[in-house]
Design an enzyme around this catalytic site. Structure first.
Site, PDB file in Angstrom:
ATOM      1  N   TYR A 123     -77.421  17.163 -57.706  1.00 26.73           N
ATOM      2  CA  TYR A 123     -77.483  15.737 -58.031  1.00 26.73           C
ATOM      3  C   TYR A 123     -78.920  15.443 -58.413  1.00 26.73           C
ATOM      4  O   TYR A 123     -79.811  15.973 -57.765  1.00 26.73           O
ATOM      5  CB  TYR A 123     -77.176  14.845 -56.836  1.00 26.73           C
ATOM      6  N   LYS A 194     -77.185  28.216 -48.949  1.00 27.40           N
ATOM      7  CA  LYS A 194     -76.209  29.306 -49.103  1.00 27.40           C
ATOM      8  C   LYS A 194     -76.963  30.442 -49.796  1.00 27.40           C
ATOM      9  O   LYS A 194     -76.579  30.926 -50.860  1.00 27.40           O
ATOM     10  CB  LYS A 194     -75.015  28.802 -49.926  1.00 27.40           C
ATOM     11  N   ASP A 227     -71.694  27.152 -44.611  1.00 27.84           N
ATOM     12  CA  ASP A 227     -70.368  27.284 -43.992  1.00 27.84           C
ATOM     13  C   ASP A 227     -70.493  27.438 -42.475  1.00 27.84           C
ATOM     14  O   ASP A 227     -69.756  26.823 -41.697  1.00 27.84           O
ATOM     15  CB  ASP A 227     -69.572  28.449 -44.605  1.00 27.84           C
ATOM     16  N   ASP A 251     -74.852  15.950 -48.235  1.00 23.33           N
ATOM     17  CA  ASP A 251     -73.866  14.908 -48.504  1.00 23.33           C
ATOM     18  C   ASP A 251     -72.595  15.188 -47.708  1.00 23.33           C
ATOM     19  O   ASP A 251     -72.057  14.322 -47.003  1.00 23.33           O
ATOM     20  CB  ASP A 251     -73.580  14.907 -50.014  1.00 23.33           C
ATOM     21  N   ASP A 255     -71.313  13.537 -43.555  1.00 23.40           N
ATOM     22  CA  ASP A 255     -70.059  12.820 -43.279  1.00 23.40           C
ATOM     23  C   ASP A 255     -69.297  13.515 -42.146  1.00 23.40           C
ATOM     24  O   ASP A 255     -68.750  12.862 -41.260  1.00 23.40           O
ATOM     25  CB  ASP A 255     -69.167  12.774 -44.531  1.00 23.40           C
TER      26      ASP A 255
END
Ligand code: ATP
Length: 355
Positions: A123, A194, A227, A251, A255
Site C-alpha cells: 500500500y 515473510k 503466518d 492491517d 484486526d
C-alpha cells in the site's frame, strides 16, 4: 485550552465521534472542539471532500479525531490525514479490559501494541498489467525460473521496502517500546515479515529493523514470520509487547488481534508522522448498524484518550481510560457487540458517571 478537530467521516463514525465529543465536553476537559465540513457534505457544499479551511484547522489543531471512512468522499479524508501527511506509523494498542467480549478462554493480561508501517509495502497500491511488467523487466524471474511473460494475461502489484522508510518505522517502534518499558512492560520488539519466501524485500525489512534495534541494547528482539505471528497472537497474546509489521501484515494481524481482545468496537488507533498525528477507531463505517444509535463508541473514546496523551493531557487520558475500564468491569452498561443492551449514548453516560 487545547483545540481538537473532530471529523466523523461516515456511517457510525459520525455517531461515535459526536458521542465522544459530547463526553469530552461533559467531562470538563480543557478542550475546544471544532467540527469543520468534510466528506460528502463538504463535497456537496464546497465541491471537495477536504476544503482548504478544514485543512487549515487540522494543521493548527492540537489533536485530530476521525470517525470512520466508507465511500470515496470519506476515504478522501483519510487520504489527506494519513497518506498526504506522511503519517507513516499506525499504532494500534491491543488491550483486554476485564468484562469485554473476547472469544479467548483467558484473555487476561493482553496488553500489546501493533505498529504498522503505513506508507510502503503493497500500500498505497502500485499496480499494472503483466504485459507492461514483461516489457519493462523481460528477465525478471520467479523462484521457479518463470519469466513474467510466461503467465499470459494478468496484473501485478509492486511491494516497496525502502531503507529510509524501514529505519524510521523501526526507530518509532523502538521509542515506543522504551516508553512502555519505563512503565513496566517487557520492552521487546517482535518484527513480522515473510522473509523466508520474500528474501529480498521482506528480508531487507527484517535486516534493517534488526540494525536499528541493535542500537537499543535495553530492548529485546525477536522475529516472527507472519503466518506464525497470526497463530501466536491467538494462542499466546500475553507474550508480545510491541509487534512491528510491514503494511499489509499489520492491517490483517491488527484486526485479528483486536478481535482476540474484545472486538472491533473497542480497538483504538493513532497514525503518526514526524510532525503530525491523528486518531481513529480501527473499525469502518459499519453500514449494517449505522443510524441506529447502537454502535459501540469505546474504540473512539480510547482513540480520544490516545489523542489526549499525545496533546500533553496525560492525566485526562488516564482518567478517561480508567473510566472505560470500570464500565467494562462492572458490565452493567455495555453495548450490544459486548453482550449488553446499552446504546451509544447510554455507554457514554456510564463512562461520564465513572469519571
Ligand atoms: P467499511 O466498509 O466502512 O470498512 P465494514 O462493515 O466492511 O465497513 P466495519 O465497519 O469495520 O467494516 O464492520 C465490520 C463488522 O463489525 C460489522 O458487522 C459492524 O457492524 C461491526 N462493527 C464495527 N464497528 C463496530 C462498533 N463500533 N460497534 C459495534 N459493531 C461494530
Amino acid at each position: 485550552m487545547k483545540t481538537v478537530v473532530a471529523l466523523g467521516g461516515e456511517g457510525i463514525g459520525v455517531e461515535v465521534v459526536d458521542a465522544t465529543c459530547a463526553l469530552l465536553a461533559a467531562a470538563g476537559f480543557p478542550l475546544r472542539v471544532l467540527t469543520p465540513p468534510h466528506g460528502e457534505a463538504a463535497q456537496r457544499a464546497h465541491g471537495t471532500p477536504v476544503p482548504d479551511e478544514t485543512k487549515r484547522l487540522c494543521g493548527q489543531a492540537d489533536g485530530i479525531l476521525f470517525g470512520a471512512a466508507g465511500g470515496p468522499a470519506s476515504v478522501a479524508v483519510i487520504t489527506y490525514l494519513r497518506w498526504q501527511q506522511d503519517a507513516y506509523a499506525n499504532v494500534r494498542p491491543i488491550k483486554y479490559y476485564e468484562g469485554a467480549a473476547s472469544p479467548l478462554a483467558d484473555p487476561r493480561g493482553i496488553d500489546f501494541v501493533m505498529v504498522r508501517e503505513n506508507m510502503e509495502g503493497l500500500y498505497p497500491a502500485r499496480e499494472g498489467d503483466l504485459a507492461e511488467l514483461a516489457r519493462a523487466m523481460p528477465e525478471l524471474r520467479d523462484r521457479i525460473g518463470r519469466r513474467v511473460g510466461e503467465y499470459g494475461e494478468g496484473r501485478f502489484a509492486v511491494k516497496v521496502v525502502s531503507r529510509a522508510g524501514t529505519e524510521r518505522i523501526a526507530r518509532f517502534a523502538c521509542a515506543l517500546a522504551r516508553r512502555r518499558r519505563a512503565r513496566g512492560r517487557p520492552g521487546r520488539i517482535t518484527c513480522v515479515t515473510k522473509s523466508n519466501v520474500l528474501t529480498r524485500s521482506d528480508g531487507f525489512f527484517q535486516e534493517v529493523v534488526e540494525g536499528v534495534v541493535r542500537q537499543h541494547p535495553d530492548l529485546a528482539y525477536e522475529h516472527s514470520h507472519v503466518d506464525d505471528a497470526a497463530r501466536r497472537l491467538v494462542r499466546f497474546p500475553q507474550a508480545v509487547d510491541v509487534v512491528l509489521c510491514m503494511n499489509l501484515y499489520g492491517d490483517i494481524l491488527s484486526d485479528l488481534a483486536a478481535e482476540a481482545a474484545g472486538g472491533l468496537g473497542i480497538a483504538p488507533s493513532g497514525c503518526f508522522g514526524d510532525r503530525w498525528a491523528y486518531f481513529e477507531s480501527i473499525h469502518g463505517s459499519a453500514p449494517d448498524i449505522a443510524g441506529q444509535g447502537i454502535a459501540n463508541p469505546t474504540a473512539t473514546i480510547l482513540s480520544a484518550a490516545m489523542m489526549l496523551e499525545h496533546m500533553g493531557l496525560a492525566a485526562e487520558a488516564e482518567r478517561l481510560e480508567a473510566a472505560v475500564a470500570r464500565v467494562y468491569r462492572e458490565r452493567r452498561h455495555l453495548p450490544r457487540d459486548q453482550g449488553g443492551t446499552a446504546g451509544t449514548k447510554d455507554f457514554c453516560a456510564a463512562v461520564l458517571k465513572a469519571l
